[in-house]
Design an enzyme around this catalytic site. Structure first.
Site, mmCIF file in Angstrom:
data_model
loop_
_atom_site.group_PDB
_atom_site.id
_atom_site.type_symbol
_atom_site.label_atom_id
_atom_site.label_comp_id
_atom_site.label_asym_id
_atom_site.label_seq_id
_atom_site.Cartn_x
_atom_site.Cartn_y
_atom_site.Cartn_z
ATOM 1 N N THR A 169 -10.347 -31.811 48.313
ATOM 2 C CA THR A 169 -9.776 -30.493 48.589
ATOM 3 C C THR A 169 -10.050 -30.133 50.053
ATOM 4 O OG1 THR A 169 -11.786 -29.337 47.858
ATOM 5 C CG2 THR A 169 -10.045 -29.687 46.221
ATOM 6 N N ASP A 229 -14.463 -31.882 45.470
ATOM 7 C CA ASP A 229 -14.163 -30.487 45.798
ATOM 8 C C ASP A 229 -15.043 -30.074 46.974
ATOM 9 O OD1 ASP A 229 -13.172 -27.964 45.821
ATOM 10 O OD2 ASP A 229 -13.855 -27.410 43.814
ATOM 11 N N ALA A 230 -14.610 -30.484 48.175
ATOM 12 C CA ALA A 230 -15.393 -30.269 49.385
ATOM 13 C C ALA A 230 -14.844 -29.136 50.255
ATOM 14 C CB ALA A 230 -15.442 -31.557 50.209
ATOM 15 N N LYS A 231 -13.544 -28.835 50.104
ATOM 16 C CA LYS A 231 -12.879 -27.756 50.853
ATOM 17 C C LYS A 231 -13.167 -27.832 52.350
ATOM 18 C CE LYS A 231 -12.659 -24.486 46.991
ATOM 19 N NZ LYS A 231 -13.464 -25.216 45.972
ATOM 20 N N ARG A 232 -13.042 -29.007 52.916
ATOM 21 C CA ARG A 232 -13.285 -29.181 54.342
ATOM 22 C C ARG A 232 -12.070 -28.744 55.150
ATOM 23 N NH1 ARG A 232 -17.962 -29.432 52.455
ATOM 24 N NH2 ARG A 232 -19.313 -31.242 52.797
#
Length: 274
Positions: free
Chosen positions: A126, A96-99
């Site tokens: 993510t 869950d890095a949301k890059r």
């Protein structure tokens, strides 16, 4: 891995161990609740307890990258070991890095989380599409080539997200445009693109044409219930991954209690959903 490998592995894992995705979120308050120091040693013990509790019981685990990177290089070392141990044990890992970025920077992010030779290599990651959905094309290509997945933020569980995600542009909401673009990428049958759609409110999306997996955060601590899922995601339940983090983690630090909490929620989800 073949491009089809991601969908095959996801289906096999959820068929065997349920659709629940449990987060590993070593929030400072949880470290304190578990009687662990707020340092890299406490972080590592927290992660070790989670791994012991979830391996073999939970199909998909989602480490929240921010809570590891807050400790700098020692935190990243713990995250690397956690991802490696989980994957070696057959647990699917969503980082869950949301890059989200453009050009060579986004390519570097993709290699970090999806590249086969990266120490952070995960089964899925993510990402944010809000620098333009097409800025993620190379990430999708890398994921498809390696049999991995990419979960794109479409309708998040935080209330602040509505002002952007439900804004109307060219006759549809921004969130719906993300759904439609993801469906187009998945038209090859790979299901490379998944969505992040919060389970805590009416998302306002038409998901009927979307065939990829949907990661649905918000169970437990954020207010969503298992009973809500069938109504919120009607027609999209087979590849739905309901996500709970704090709702399960508050049962720790006992490995047995943590495992029991995860298994109980997993079984409740499977009993409630077709």
């Amino acid at each position: 891995m073949s491009a089809q490998g991601w969908l095959d592995r996801l289906r096999a894992a959820t068929s065997a161990r349920g659709r629940l995705c449990v987060g590993i979120d070593p929030h400072p308050a949880l470290l304190e609740q578990w009687g662990l120091p707020r340092d890299a040693d406490g972080l590592e013990k927290f992660a070790e307890i989670c791994v012991e509790a979830f391996v073999g019981e939970i199909a998909v685990v989602k480490p929240q990258v921010a809570f590891f990177e807050a400790y700098g290089s020692p935190g990243y070392a713990v995250l690397e070991r956690t991802i490696s141990v989980l994957r070696d044990a057959g647990t699917l890992v969503i980082a869950d890095a949301k890059r989200g970025d453009i050009g060579s920077t986004m390519s570097a992010y993709a290699q970090s989380w999806l590249g086969a030779d990266s120490p952070l290599s995960s089964d899925a990651v993510t990402v944010s599409p809000y620098l333009g959905f097409d800025s993620l094309n190379e990430t999708f290509a890398l994921a498809e080539a390696g049999g991995r997945g990419v979960f794109v933020l479409a309708r998040t569980s935080n209330p602040e997200g509505a002002s952007l995600q439900q804004a109307v542009a060219t006759g549809r909401t921004v969130g719906q445009s993300i759904v439609d673009a993801g469906a187009a990428v998945n038209s090859d049958g790979s299901a490379t693109v998944g969505l992040v759609v919060g389970a805590t409110r009416d998302h306002g999306l038409d998901l009927s044409g979307f065939t990829g997996p949907i990661l649905a955060p918000g169970l437990g601590a954020q207010g969503a219930s298992v009973e809500d899922l069938a109504q919120i995601f009607d027609g999209s339940l087979k590849l739905l991954l309901p996500n709970s983090s704090r709702g399960v983690l508050r049962a720790g630090p006992s490995v047995v209690a943590l495992q029991d909490a995860a298994k109980s929620l997993r079984d409740e989800i499977e009993a409630a959903l077709p």
